[in-house]
Design a protein around this motif. Structure first.
Motif, PDB file in Angstrom:
ATOM      1  N   GLN A 130       0.809  -1.123  -0.059  1.00  0.00           N
ATOM      2  CA  GLN A 130      -0.018   0.115   0.047  1.00  0.00           C
ATOM      3  C   GLN A 130       0.969   1.462   0.206  1.00  0.00           C
ATOM      4  OE1 GLN A 130      -2.659  -0.140   3.408  1.00  0.00           O
ATOM      5  NE2 GLN A 130      -3.664  -2.155   3.072  1.00  0.00           N
ATOM      6  N   GLU A 216      -3.457   1.020  -3.463  1.00  0.00           N
ATOM      7  CA  GLU A 216      -4.305   1.570  -2.511  1.00  0.00           C
ATOM      8  C   GLU A 216      -3.567   2.429  -1.546  1.00  0.00           C
ATOM      9  OE1 GLU A 216      -7.447  -0.085   1.008  1.00  0.00           O
ATOM     10  OE2 GLU A 216      -6.216  -1.401  -0.235  1.00  0.00           O
ATOM     11  N   THR A 218      -3.090   4.418   2.426  1.00  0.00           N
ATOM     12  CA  THR A 218      -3.972   4.151   3.813  1.00  0.00           C
ATOM     13  C   THR A 218      -4.267   5.536   3.999  1.00  0.00           C
ATOM     14  OG1 THR A 218      -1.564   4.459   4.755  1.00  0.00           O
ATOM     15  CG2 THR A 218      -2.274   2.299   4.158  1.00  0.00           C
TER      16      THR A 218
END
Length: 220
Positions: A130, A216, A218
């Protein structure tokens, strides 16, 4: 009376005036004067133009000199920064923080620690990488902070086994512990070396790598 003659002054004698017929007498002088005036004006204009070009050239040269000095100072500052941080950069690179993540090395280090510390079997799961958001005032340039979640499960003889494991794991790279949950083992200790505790830990392996657009993120 005329002075010194005793005769009366001639009433018809008057001052000499410029007559049209006199123009040929001064024509050449007028032409020379006009040519001189025109030449002088031309020379003055040319001198001003030359001075203006020289001033512009001087200003441009000064600006180029100033820009060259600024570039030189910047190069010197960059070289000094490289000298100051090169050692730290190499250390972080060797530890696997800078560049691509090294999952295989993480796994090999876990197995090596388990063997050297004579720990109970360790299970692990590694999630997809991530992108971690950092504070706006932290500049990472053309790089971004990445993190890969790892979940660990291991039986322990005592709490020290977990602390030693996490301490040894720093040799494999940089990570941050999200949480660790300790609980007593569900099975009764049959021998002095039977597990008495069970640990479940979540940690993130951190790396600083190139910018990505499809991973993605965080929350901050």
């Amino acid at each position: 009376m005329q002075p010194g003659s005793g005769q009366p002054a001639n009433k018809n004698a008057q001052g000499r005036f410029f007559m049209p017929g006199d123009f040929p007498l001064i024509r050449m002088a007028i032409l020379v004067f006009g040519a001189s005036l025109l030449l002088s004006m031309t020379l003055v204009g040319a001198s001003r133009a030359i001075m203006s070009r020289q001033q512009n050239a001087l200003i441009q040269a000064q600006a180029q000199h100033s820009a060259a000095l600024d570039k030189l100072r910047q190069v010197e500052a960059d070289n000094q920064a490289i000298q100051n941080y090169q050692g730290k950069y190499l250390q972080l690179f060797e530890r696997g923080f800078i560049g691509e993540e090294r999952r295989l090395e993480w796994i090999e280090n876990i197995k090596a620690i388990q063997k050297n510390r004579k720990l109970f079997p360790i299970t692990y799961e590694i999630a997809a990488q991530q992108v971690f958001q950092v504070a706006p005032e932290v500049s990472t340039g053309d790089l971004e902070l990445h993190g890969s979640e790892m979940k660990l499960k291991m039986d322990l003889l005592h709490e020290g086994d977990l602390l030693n494991f996490l301490d040894d794991l720093t040799s494999a790279g940089l990570y941050t512990v999200q949480e660790c949950i300790l609980k007593r083992s569900d099975t009764l200790a049959e021998t002095p070396i039977s597990p008495r505790l069970a640990a479940e830990c979540t940690l993130y392996w951190l790396t600083l790598g190139e910018l990505t657009s499809n991973q993605e993120q965080t929350p901050p």
